[in-house]
Write a protein that holds these residues in place. Structure first.
Motif, short mmCIF file in Angstrom:
data_model
loop_
_atom_site.label_atom_id
_atom_site.label_comp_id
_atom_site.label_asym_id
_atom_site.label_seq_id
_atom_site.Cartn_x
_atom_site.Cartn_y
_atom_site.Cartn_z
N ASN A 50 0.78 -1.23 0.07
CA ASN A 50 -0.16 -0.04 -0.14
C ASN A 50 0.78 1.19 -0.15
OD1 ASN A 50 -2.57 1.47 0.05
ND2 ASN A 50 -2.13 1.71 2.02
N HIS A 53 2.37 1.64 -3.35
CA HIS A 53 1.51 2.22 -4.49
C HIS A 53 1.07 3.74 -4.13
CE1 HIS A 53 -2.15 2.38 -6.92
NE2 HIS A 53 -2.83 2.67 -6.10
N ASN A 54 1.00 4.17 -2.98
CA ASN A 54 0.71 5.72 -2.88
C ASN A 54 1.81 6.58 -3.02
OD1 ASN A 54 -1.74 4.96 -1.63
ND2 ASN A 54 -1.04 4.81 0.28
N SER A 56 4.22 5.66 -5.65
CA SER A 56 4.24 5.81 -7.09
C SER A 56 3.36 6.55 -7.60
CB SER A 56 4.07 4.22 -7.39
OG SER A 56 2.93 3.55 -7.06
N VAL A 57 1.96 6.64 -7.03
CA VAL A 57 0.89 7.54 -7.52
C VAL A 57 1.31 9.09 -7.35
CG1 VAL A 57 -1.50 8.32 -7.29
CG2 VAL A 57 -1.11 5.89 -7.09
N ARG A 58 1.90 9.33 -6.13
CA ARG A 58 2.46 10.65 -6.02
C ARG A 58 3.82 10.99 -6.65
NH1 ARG A 58 -0.71 9.05 -2.18
NH2 ARG A 58 -2.17 10.34 -1.10
N ARG A 59 4.34 9.84 -7.24
CA ARG A 59 5.60 10.02 -8.14
C ARG A 59 6.78 10.44 -7.04
NH1 ARG A 59 3.96 13.43 -13.49
NH2 ARG A 59 2.39 12.04 -14.41
#
Length: 399
Positions: A50, A53-54, A56-59
């Motif tokens: 988790n 993933h978070n 990577s979403v926020r780069r």
């Protein structure tokens, strides 16, 4: 007439077979252990995936590659060479060294002061015993952070360098910290120190051997010739052959600051005083209770033989009290080490402060916090292993 040979009963198996049934306590215990470990691993895996993933979403990049980049972070108080152009890894090493400076020196000073105060609490001198009791009760009941801020504000209220207090020659106390005389240590000096440490270790082994021989035949053997040769003559010879320079460098006031000597920054000095005084109050109670745990008949018998009070305390009471003192003392050492993280409150750049600055500059929150946890876990486990080894060494062995 025929005789029949009786049949032998079948041999029983030497090893019991396990039944795969939860009614068997061993199978049930193994099942629940596997289940608990599996649930823990699943929770950690879920949280990790988790978080990845978070991020990577926020780069936000992950990993420890940032440790090789330039830090650009100034660190004022450092015992090893460091500049802002060094890497984050070098900055973390400086932070670890600064944490160890507080922890190691604090543990030694807190042990000495706490032991003396604990013995003073049992003194027959009414005034000394009451002063020791006040010391323990006041420092133990005040929050550590409050004491830390008190000492730091007190350090900031000291006079400037030009009006610094000079209690003894070569020692200055001002708002710049505590300035002490120092001896510059070069390679030859370190070889001499190494020879001294080796001589002390060998002398300790020799002395134990002499005591063991005395216990066998009752004949006392002097240890001072070995001490003279190993602790005095050997380091002196190494110092002479290596050309070590032991000249003392006195601090000197030039302009608005001191040059030379050893400077203890006000942040470090305030943190050290707060940790030592706070922890020593708890150690004093541990020492007092450990001494009182030794049966009074031990000291009464020694006094009846005409032994001095100091000899009785050093050779009879304290060795037995150590078996009670060591376990809770370990907890106080761990508390002092972990409480050193309060250094961020006064601006002392330990591992926590360096990691916080790194986090703000790089955004590597998980990695920075993981490094802090790893450092404190390693130090704490090292202290625990050493104290557990020492506790096992002095424990009574039943025969």
């Amino acid at each position: 007439m025929t005789t029949s040979t009786p049949k032998r009963p079948p041999a029983r198996s030497s090893s019991r077979t396990w039944r795969l049934s939860l009614s068997d306590p061993r199978v049930a215990g193994l099942f629940w252990q596997i289940l608990v470990v599996g649930i823990a691993v699943a929770i950690v895996a879920f949280l990790w995936s988790n978080a990845i993933h978070n991020l990577s979403v926020r780069r936000i990049s992950t990993g420890f590659a940032f440790l090789g980049r330039e830090a650009g972070m100034p660190i004022a108080d450092s015992w090893i060479d460091y500049t802002p152009k060094d890497t984050y890894l070098r900055a973390f090493i400086v932070g670890i060294v600064n944490t160890l400076r507080v922890a190691v020196i604090g543990i030694v000073l807190a042990t000495v002061i706490g032991t003396l105060v604990g013995i003073a609490r049992l003194s027959s001198n009414w005034l000394l015993a009451r002063l020791a009791a006040v010391y323990v009760e006041v420092l133990r009941d005040l929050p550590l952070l409050l004491q830390l801020l008190f000492w730091y504000v007190l350090m900031q209220g000291l006079p400037a360098a030009r009006q610094a207090w000079k209690p003894v020659e070569g020692v200055y106390l001002s708002n710049r910290g505590l300035i002490l005389p120092s001896v510059p240590l070069h390679e030859a000096n370190w070889w001499t120190i190494l020879a001294l440490v080796a001589g002390l270790i060998v002398f300790t082994l020799v002395r134990r051997r002499l005591i063991a021989q005395q216990m066998l035949d009752g004949r006392a053997r002097p240890a001072w010739p070995y001490a003279l040769g190993l602790v005095v003559a050997l380091p002196a010879l190494v110092s002479l052959l290596s050309g070590a320079n032991w000249s003392i460098m006195l601090p000197e006031l030039r302009g608005f600051n001191f040059v030379g000597g050893l400077t203890l920054a006000p942040e470090y000095f305030a943190l050290l005083i707060a940790l030592v005084t706070y922890t020593s109050a708890f150690i004093a109670e541990i020492v007092r209770s450990g001494i009182q745990a030794v049966p009074r008949g031990q000291s009464d018998a020694a006094k009846a033989l005409g032994l001095k009070r100091s000899f009785v305390l050093q050779h009879i009471v304290l060795p037995q009290a150590l078996r009670v003192i060591i376990p809770p003392m370990t907890s106080q050492y761990l508390n002092l080490t972990k409480n050193s993280s309060l250094a961020v409150a006064v601006g002392y750049q330990d591992i926590v402060s360096v990691a916080n600055t790194t986090l703000n500059q790089t955004g590597q929150a998980i990695e920075s916090i993981a490094l802090i946890m790893m450092v404190f876990l390693t130090i704490s486990l090292g202290i625990s292993l050493f104290m557990n080894w020492y506790n096992a060494r002095i424990a009574l062995v039943e025969r």
